[in-house]
Design a protein around this motif. Structure first.
Motif, mmCIF file in Angstrom:
data_model
loop_
_atom_site.group_PDB
_atom_site.id
_atom_site.type_symbol
_atom_site.label_atom_id
_atom_site.label_comp_id
_atom_site.label_asym_id
_atom_site.label_seq_id
_atom_site.Cartn_x
_atom_site.Cartn_y
_atom_site.Cartn_z
ATOM 1 N N VAL A 99 -1.091 4.968 10.658
ATOM 2 C CA VAL A 99 -0.245 3.772 10.708
ATOM 3 C C VAL A 99 -0.459 2.976 9.422
ATOM 4 N N GLU A 100 0.620 2.855 8.631
ATOM 5 C CA GLU A 100 0.541 2.198 7.323
ATOM 6 C C GLU A 100 1.491 1.008 7.253
ATOM 7 N N ASP A 101 1.150 0.064 6.393
ATOM 8 C CA ASP A 101 2.029 -1.094 6.194
ATOM 9 C C ASP A 101 3.238 -0.735 5.335
ATOM 10 N N ILE A 102 2.958 -0.041 4.217
ATOM 11 C CA ILE A 102 4.056 0.254 3.292
ATOM 12 C C ILE A 102 3.754 1.537 2.534
ATOM 13 N N LEU A 103 4.759 2.368 2.383
ATOM 14 C CA LEU A 103 4.641 3.594 1.596
ATOM 15 C C LEU A 103 5.318 3.317 0.254
ATOM 16 N N ASP A 104 4.493 3.314 -0.786
ATOM 17 C CA ASP A 104 4.965 2.889 -2.103
ATOM 18 C C ASP A 104 4.981 4.123 -3.009
ATOM 19 N N SER A 105 3.990 4.297 -3.878
ATOM 20 C CA SER A 105 3.925 5.537 -4.672
ATOM 21 C C SER A 105 3.619 6.723 -3.755
ATOM 22 N N GLY A 106 2.919 6.462 -2.674
ATOM 23 C CA GLY A 106 2.556 7.518 -1.728
ATOM 24 C C GLY A 106 1.286 8.261 -2.115
ATOM 25 N N VAL A 107 0.689 7.875 -3.219
ATOM 26 C CA VAL A 107 -0.486 8.594 -3.739
ATOM 27 C C VAL A 107 -1.668 8.483 -2.765
ATOM 28 N N THR A 108 -1.929 7.277 -2.315
ATOM 29 C CA THR A 108 -3.051 7.066 -1.391
ATOM 30 C C THR A 108 -2.876 7.901 -0.129
ATOM 31 N N LEU A 109 -1.694 7.805 0.443
ATOM 32 C CA LEU A 109 -1.465 8.455 1.725
ATOM 33 C C LEU A 109 -1.443 9.973 1.618
ATOM 34 N N ASP A 131 9.064 1.132 3.706
ATOM 35 C CA ASP A 131 9.127 2.254 2.767
ATOM 36 C C ASP A 131 9.886 1.803 1.524
ATOM 37 N N LYS A 132 9.266 2.069 0.361
ATOM 38 C CA LYS A 132 9.931 1.801 -0.927
ATOM 39 C C LYS A 132 10.189 3.144 -1.594
ATOM 40 N N PRO A 133 11.223 3.869 -1.191
ATOM 41 C CA PRO A 133 11.415 5.239 -1.683
ATOM 42 C C PRO A 133 11.607 5.342 -3.200
ATOM 43 N N GLU A 152 10.717 -4.446 -4.685
ATOM 44 C CA GLU A 152 10.296 -5.814 -4.980
ATOM 45 C C GLU A 152 8.969 -6.015 -4.272
ATOM 46 N N PHE A 153 8.170 -6.957 -4.730
ATOM 47 C CA PHE A 153 6.860 -7.149 -4.109
ATOM 48 C C PHE A 153 7.003 -8.012 -2.861
ATOM 49 N N VAL A 154 6.651 -7.434 -1.731
ATOM 50 C CA VAL A 154 6.832 -8.130 -0.463
ATOM 51 C C VAL A 154 5.486 -8.506 0.161
ATOM 52 N N VAL A 155 5.501 -9.581 0.907
ATOM 53 C CA VAL A 155 4.287 -10.054 1.584
ATOM 54 C C VAL A 155 4.618 -10.468 3.012
ATOM 55 N N GLY A 158 1.077 -8.751 7.538
ATOM 56 C CA GLY A 158 -0.055 -7.914 7.157
ATOM 57 C C GLY A 158 -0.148 -7.626 5.671
ATOM 58 N N LEU A 159 0.987 -7.668 4.983
ATOM 59 C CA LEU A 159 0.990 -7.335 3.545
ATOM 60 C C LEU A 159 0.553 -8.548 2.724
ATOM 61 N N ASP A 160 -0.254 -8.266 1.711
ATOM 62 C CA ASP A 160 -0.844 -9.367 0.948
ATOM 63 C C ASP A 160 -0.447 -9.384 -0.512
ATOM 64 N N TYR A 161 -0.659 -10.545 -1.125
ATOM 65 C CA TYR A 161 -0.769 -10.654 -2.577
ATOM 66 C C TYR A 161 -2.117 -11.329 -2.814
HETATM 67 P P1 IMP Z 1 0.600 3.737 -2.609
HETATM 68 O O1 IMP Z 1 1.679 4.236 -1.665
HETATM 69 O O2 IMP Z 1 -0.522 4.685 -2.815
HETATM 70 O O3 IMP Z 1 1.198 3.276 -3.915
HETATM 71 O O4 IMP Z 1 -0.104 2.456 -1.988
HETATM 72 C C1 IMP Z 1 0.451 1.723 -0.973
HETATM 73 C C2 IMP Z 1 -0.371 0.462 -0.828
HETATM 74 O O5 IMP Z 1 -0.069 -0.452 -1.894
HETATM 75 C C3 IMP Z 1 0.010 -0.257 0.448
HETATM 76 O O6 IMP Z 1 -0.816 0.120 1.525
HETATM 77 C C4 IMP Z 1 -0.169 -1.715 0.059
HETATM 78 O O7 IMP Z 1 -1.496 -2.113 0.268
HETATM 79 C C5 IMP Z 1 0.103 -1.764 -1.418
HETATM 80 N N1 IMP Z 1 1.489 -2.213 -1.690
HETATM 81 C C6 IMP Z 1 2.494 -1.494 -2.225
HETATM 82 N N2 IMP Z 1 3.618 -2.224 -2.345
HETATM 83 C C7 IMP Z 1 3.310 -3.451 -1.858
HETATM 84 C C8 IMP Z 1 4.075 -4.675 -1.696
HETATM 85 O O8 IMP Z 1 5.264 -4.798 -2.017
HETATM 86 N N3 IMP Z 1 3.401 -5.730 -1.173
HETATM 87 C C9 IMP Z 1 2.090 -5.665 -0.787
HETATM 88 N N4 IMP Z 1 1.345 -4.552 -0.928
HETATM 89 C C10 IMP Z 1 1.954 -3.460 -1.452
#
Ligand code: IMP
Ligand code: MG
Length: 181
Positions: A99-109, A131-133, A152-155, A158-161
């Motif tokens: 369970v993830e907050d956001i899938l961004d680059s996807g590298v971590t996951l 998801d930020k495809p 865009e950077f969202v908060v 659960g999501l932080d800056y």
């Molecule tokens: P990635 O998919 O490996 O790039 O990492 C995803 C992680 O980056 C998420 O679990 C968040 O902690 C963080 N992240 C990516 N985009 C955002 C955003 O827009 N707002 C807040 N955190 C973000």
């Protein structure tokens, strides 16, 4: 107080979030009926989503938490994530849903997924709230996606800056004035 001006635009209201989480919960309930579901929340961003999602899942499930950080870019190989807090439960035989907050680059996951597969779960799928495809670098797709958002950077939710804004009950776009301060 959190200043309203810190948020440029509300992307998802509390009501919209509730509907999204309910839909995901219903789908997961159907798909995992009779399975051995273990929800794994990736700290800290997913805690709010996790808390709501588990209450929309109407079949038996267990929960666990882990915290990870990626190694610096360039040094990554498949499966290389640094574990800051490991799971308590042995994954063997469980149907894992990350369970993830956001899938961004996807590298971590994608690295985390490879690493957890070595622990021989019965299955392993991914549920991401956002998801930020457009930003994807790793070859990974979520099995369950709440909402696709623009780059865009969202908060909030659960999501932080800088560890702040996690407690907002909605998802908003952070005003650029916050990072230029
Ligand atoms: P990635 O998919 O490996 O790039 O990492 C995803 C992680 O980056 C998420 O679990 C968040 O902690 C963080 N992240 C990516 N985009 C955002 C955003 O827009 N707002 C807040 N955190 C973000
Ligand atoms: Mg995170």
């Amino acid at each position: 107080m959190i200043d309203n001006k810190d948020i440029k635009e509300v992307l998802l209201s509390e009501e919209e979030i509730k509907a999204v989480v309910k839909r995901l919960g219903e789908q997961i309930t159907k798909d995992y009926e009779g399975k051995n579901l273990l929800l794994v929340s990736i700290l800290k961003g997913s805690v709010v989503f996790m808390a709501d999602l588990m209450r929309e899942i109407k079949t038996h499930c267990k929960i666990d938490f882990m915290a990870v950080s990626s190694y610096g870019s360039g040094t990554r190989t498949s499966g290389s994530v640094k574990i800051l807090k490991d799971l308590n439960i042995d994954l063997e035989g469980y149907d894992i849903l990350l369970v993830e907050d956001i899938l961004d680059s996807g590298v971590t996951l994608s690295n985390l997924k490879a690493m957890l597969m070595l622990r021989k779960p019965a299955s392993l799928k991914i549920c991401t709230f956002l998801d930020k495809p457009e930003r994807r670098k790793a070859d990974i797709v979520a099995d369950y996606t709440g909402v696709q958002v623009p780059d865009e950077f969202v908060v909030g939710y659960g999501l932080d800056y800088d560890e702040k804004y996690r407690n907002l009950p909605f998802v908003g776009v952070l005003s650029p004035s916050v990072y230029s301060e």
